[in-house]
Design a protein around this motif. Sequence first.
Motif, mmCIF file in Angstrom:
data_model
loop_
_atom_site.group_PDB
_atom_site.id
_atom_site.type_symbol
_atom_site.label_atom_id
_atom_site.label_comp_id
_atom_site.label_asym_id
_atom_site.label_seq_id
_atom_site.Cartn_x
_atom_site.Cartn_y
_atom_site.Cartn_z
ATOM 1 N N ASP C 150 90.402 28.316 -42.538
ATOM 2 C CA ASP C 150 89.345 27.293 -42.571
ATOM 3 C C ASP C 150 87.988 27.994 -42.597
ATOM 4 N N GLU C 154 85.070 28.778 -39.626
ATOM 5 C CA GLU C 154 84.869 30.172 -39.243
ATOM 6 C C GLU C 154 83.390 30.551 -39.355
ATOM 7 N N THR C 184 82.701 44.639 -31.313
ATOM 8 C CA THR C 184 83.745 43.616 -31.244
ATOM 9 C C THR C 184 83.556 42.573 -32.336
ATOM 10 N N ARG C 188 86.303 41.601 -35.040
ATOM 11 C CA ARG C 188 87.015 40.332 -34.947
ATOM 12 C C ARG C 188 86.512 39.283 -35.917
ATOM 13 N N PHE C 189 85.265 39.410 -36.390
ATOM 14 C CA PHE C 189 84.755 38.369 -37.269
ATOM 15 C C PHE C 189 84.385 38.862 -38.656
ATOM 16 N N LYS C 192 89.030 40.362 -41.933
ATOM 17 C CA LYS C 192 90.127 39.468 -41.593
ATOM 18 C C LYS C 192 91.468 39.903 -42.193
#
Lengths: 193, 193, 193, 193
Positions: C150, C154, C184, C188-189, C192
């Motif tokens: 999505d 996100e 981080t 994590r963002f 992907k």
Amino acid sequence: MPRTPEQFEKLREEKRRQIMDAALELFANEGYHSTSISNIAMQAGISKGLMYNYFESKEELVSSIIDSGIEIMEDLFDPNNDGVLTTDEFDFFVNRSFDALAENLSYWKLYFGIMMQPLVFEIVREKYHKIIEGTLGLLVEYYKKQGVEDPESEAFLFGALMDGISMNYILNPDIFPLEKIKKTIIERFGHKD
Amino acid sequence: MPRTPEQFEKLREEKRRQIMDAALELFANEGYHSTSISNIAMQAGISKGLMYNYFESKEELVSSIIDSGIEIMEDLFDPNNDGVLTTDEFDFFVNRSFDALAENLSYWKLYFGIMMQPLVFEIVREKYHKIIEGTLGLLVEYYKKQGVEDPESEAFLFGALMDGISMNYILNPDIFPLEKIKKTIIERFGHKD
Amino acid sequence: MPRTPEQFEKLREEKRRQIMDAALELFANEGYHSTSISNIAMQAGISKGLMYNYFESKEELVSSIIDSGIEIMEDLFDPNNDGVLTTDEFDFFVNRSFDALAENLSYWKLYFGIMMQPLVFEIVREKYHKIIEGTLGLLVEYYKKQGVEDPESEAFLFGALMDGISMNYILNPDIFPLEKIKKTIIERFGHKD
Amino acid sequence: MPRTPEQFEKLREEKRRQIMDAALELFANEGYHSTSISNIAMQAGISKGLMYNYFESKEELVSSIIDSGIEIMEDLFDPNNDGVLTTDEFDFFVNRSFDALAENLSYWKLYFGIMMQPLVFEIVREKYHKIIEGTLGLLVEYYKKQGVEDPESEAFLFGALMDGISMNYILNPDIFPLEKIKKTIIERFGHKD
DNA sequence: CATGAATGAGTCTTCATTCAT
DNA sequence: TATGAATGAAGACTCATTCAT
């Protein structure tokens, strides 16, 4: 072409004086609490806000007025500043005191009005206390020299008398026989022989 | 068990007194303007609204306090009401005056504080004027009898002295030597021979 | 020796910058409403009146500051302006964003402070909206390419996170572990897979 | 027949609430500084003066509003008060937080608006700090139990995320996909396995 | 009689903005 | 261009007084 700092300073001083004069007049005749900043501004011919350009607050205004009165008062006492009072100086002091009273009636109205208000303006009262104490000391010395039995009481008595006369004259300048009283004072409280 | 009208009147009078005492205390110590109706009601242990059941306004309240003080003052003078002052009565008057001063310091604080406030209490001032004039008259007569040269001035002088002493004592009750001064006054302003 | 128009313009621009810097400092540390024009003029070392020679009003001043900040912000995004974000550009963006945050703390304090003030700065907010929308679009595309389920959510999530981190860092720059968090985030963002 | 103290107390509490609600609405939508006591009084349908019967000052008013919001906030965390967070409680906390956000939008607008204002309301900020610290501690423990590598950073990250989401939702409640985000949060930041 | 909530006019003060110089 | 004096509208707050209960 902008004004020079000197010009500004001069203008400021004049305006300050103008505001203080207007305020003194009103404080004296209407009382401190009954006189609003609006009243003062109107009397001084300026806007309300401008007052705060010259004085931080209503209290600082009245405090400044009182301070400027104190200076007059200080000159009254012990003119040659040697810490000793001669008989001539005593006479001169009494005369000058009452002359100053008659000349600056507004100021003295304000002064007595404020002195009798509790709590308000402790600062002002402290300043006066110092002056009063100094004067009392001078008087005690004076009466000692004059051979008075209880010079301290005599000084207190004389001080009270001066205050009482001032107060009565302020409340009734038209009736109170200041001139006569002045002479009597000098005779009865000045020369002890 | 309904109360009689007399009982009602008595209760009313007591409550009035209670409010006046509370107000006097506050007016004297904090000043008239700085004392709010709320403060007075709290000090008197009643509600704000109830105050207006007993006094029409703050001004009437202070006026009543002054009036009730005047009565005390009136009793001070010319105790036998014959319009003439003997030397004994003079002495008694001086003594009583200062005793009253020491006993009712709050009241006299208020009185002087208000007297020096212009405009606001013209009414009050008028009442005083009458008393003062009466007293002055008495004193003038007294000094005449005592063979004083200028009895009117002497009366003014004495009046001013009394005021000045009162004022100084009020401002500094701990320092001012009231007792000594009292004696001096009687000696120097009472018996003119 | 008259100056050329260019020199004038340059001087003007410098003075403008000087005023804006002074104002930014104060706005950020004391708040917009608590900072007066007087304060700003004093801090900038000029007179009150002169300020109005460079800015029409207090509001235009703050608006200019914000605008100039926006330009910095715009450069942050999509450096080569091709409308597409690569993973490297994403990393670079995150790093640059936080560096800019730490370097221009005052500006971001002001920015967040103003953004949360309703009504007053609608105009400012609109400008931001446009940028945000543009950025959101870029991010959505980015996440699509990254195969995120999505991408829109996100993108919102990532945007909120960036804001939240900024806010927390602004409020507690000494405690907040910006460097760790930065890594981080990228892990994590950003990537992907 | 006068009201009983209980009646008065009840009326007072109601009116207090009424004023606080009116004020919250305005503070949230217009900003604290842009909202005048007049505005509040009008919105609450009372006179200007009456506000001061219920709150000592504008600052005490906003402080009371914040305090009453804090109580809601406190109930949100660690519902059974045992100092430990279970996974279920974590989920519940996230859900409840965002529900509370949506339900009390005005309050949270005010809260963020004030938090981002420098200098003002340090007191308020201190209160929050305590709560935040407590919560951070809980979260760190939680992440430790979940086997997260750097639980402290994770807690900071999560906190920042919650703040960021709140902020974005407050600024754009219509666009921001709160429900979706909520789920994502729980999945990605709640259960670490 | 008694309460305290409610009013509103008035007070001091601030500050963005203008203007004479 | 540059200054700071001057303005005036607006703000927070107070308090004597009234009034429903």
